[in-house]
Enzyme design. Structure first.
Site, mmCIF file in Angstrom:
data_model
loop_
_atom_site.group_PDB
_atom_site.id
_atom_site.type_symbol
_atom_site.label_atom_id
_atom_site.label_comp_id
_atom_site.label_asym_id
_atom_site.label_seq_id
_atom_site.Cartn_x
_atom_site.Cartn_y
_atom_site.Cartn_z
ATOM 1 N N GLY A 151 21.478 50.359 30.326
ATOM 2 C CA GLY A 151 21.355 51.318 31.425
ATOM 3 C C GLY A 151 21.799 50.735 32.745
ATOM 4 C CE1 TYR A 152 20.519 46.279 37.862
ATOM 5 C CE2 TYR A 152 22.282 44.978 36.887
ATOM 6 C CZ TYR A 152 21.471 45.275 37.956
ATOM 7 O OH TYR A 152 21.597 44.576 39.138
ATOM 8 C CB THR A 153 25.780 47.446 31.844
ATOM 9 O OG1 THR A 153 25.141 46.181 31.663
ATOM 10 C CG2 THR A 153 27.285 47.261 31.780
#
Length: 258
Positions: A162-164
């Site tokens: 999700g962060y990426t």
């Protein structure tokens, strides 16, 4: 440095909004902007109404510091923040979109709730706030917008899908907004931090193997500290960067160059 060159970095009279300004990189950014002359609006989900560290550091430099709480996972709260900023008695000259969160889990175990939370805080809320604040900048014909991207705007990372995805989206958003707004007096750029010793990376630093593997790849031979991001923030917020548009500038100790 000549007087003229110093003036290019002078932010006296400017109002800067720094999201995620309670601690870490955001706190260092707010302090650096205040040292360059800017007054600060610090925003965070858990920011104290008074007596916060960011307020103490900014006011010690002779600048004003207004604090606001906002849950960046709540779209309505972000819209309310934009309304509150628009109601101030002076316009926002500099918007630093630094608020962020991270959820660590292998992709096969990464829940929808974690995905939605990370995308909301790290990407969707930043577009909403920038769109609203950006309208005023467009009307006035000037403004500086700075996103905090990530090495994972360029790389895949491990156990942070999700962060990426969110940070990769920020890279595209930076370029898209620059394409639309550069000719209208608005600079939109992003800072790309490398590995920084903050709460977000505590799990990595607590893992001896991961910590060593990361450190061994950093040409500078150390992890970053939040203060490493003050200078680039002032540059992108000042007239010294007037011809810089749509750039993603690494501050990573040489990581991407290896």
């Amino acid at each position: 440095m000549s007087t003229t060159r110093r003036a290019a970095f002078d932010l006296s009279g400017k109002l800067a909004v720094v999201t995620g300004g309670r601690r870490g990189i955001g706190l260092a950014m707010a302090e650096a902007l205040a040292a360059a002359g800017a007054d600060i609006v610090a925003v965070s989900a858990n920011l104290e109404a008074s007596g916060s560290q960011v307020e103490q550091r900014v006011t010690a430099l002779g600048r004003t510091c207004l604090t606001m709480r906002t849950d960046f996972a709540d779209r309505a709260a972000v819209a309310d923040l934009a309304t509150r900023l628009g109601a101030l008695d002076r316009p926002v000259d500099i918007l630093v979109n630094n608020a962020g969160t991270i959820a660590r889990a292998p992709a096969a175990e990464h829940s929808d709730d974690a995905w939605d939370q990370v995308l909301s805080v790290n990407l969707s809320s930043q577009f909403t706030l920038t769109r609203e604040v950006g309208r005023g900048m467009l009307e006035r014909g000037h403004g500086k917008i700075i996103f905090t991207a990530s090495l994972l705007s360029f790389q895949g990372g491990i156990n942070v899908p999700g962060y990426t995805a969110a940070k990769s989206g920020l890279a595209g958003l930076t370029r898209a907004l620059a394409n639309e707004w550069a000719g209208r007096g608005i600079n939109v750029n992003a800072i790309v931090p490398g590995y920084v010793a903050t709460d977000n990376t505590q799990a990595l630093r607590d893992d001896p193997d991961r910590y060593s593997a990361i450190l061994d790849r950093i040409p500078a031979g150390r992890w970053a500290v939040p203060e490493d991001f003050g200078g680039i923030t002032v540059f992108l917020a000042s007239s010294a960067s007037d011809y810089v548009h749509g750039a993603l500038i690494p501050v990573d100790g040489g990581w991407l160059g290896r």
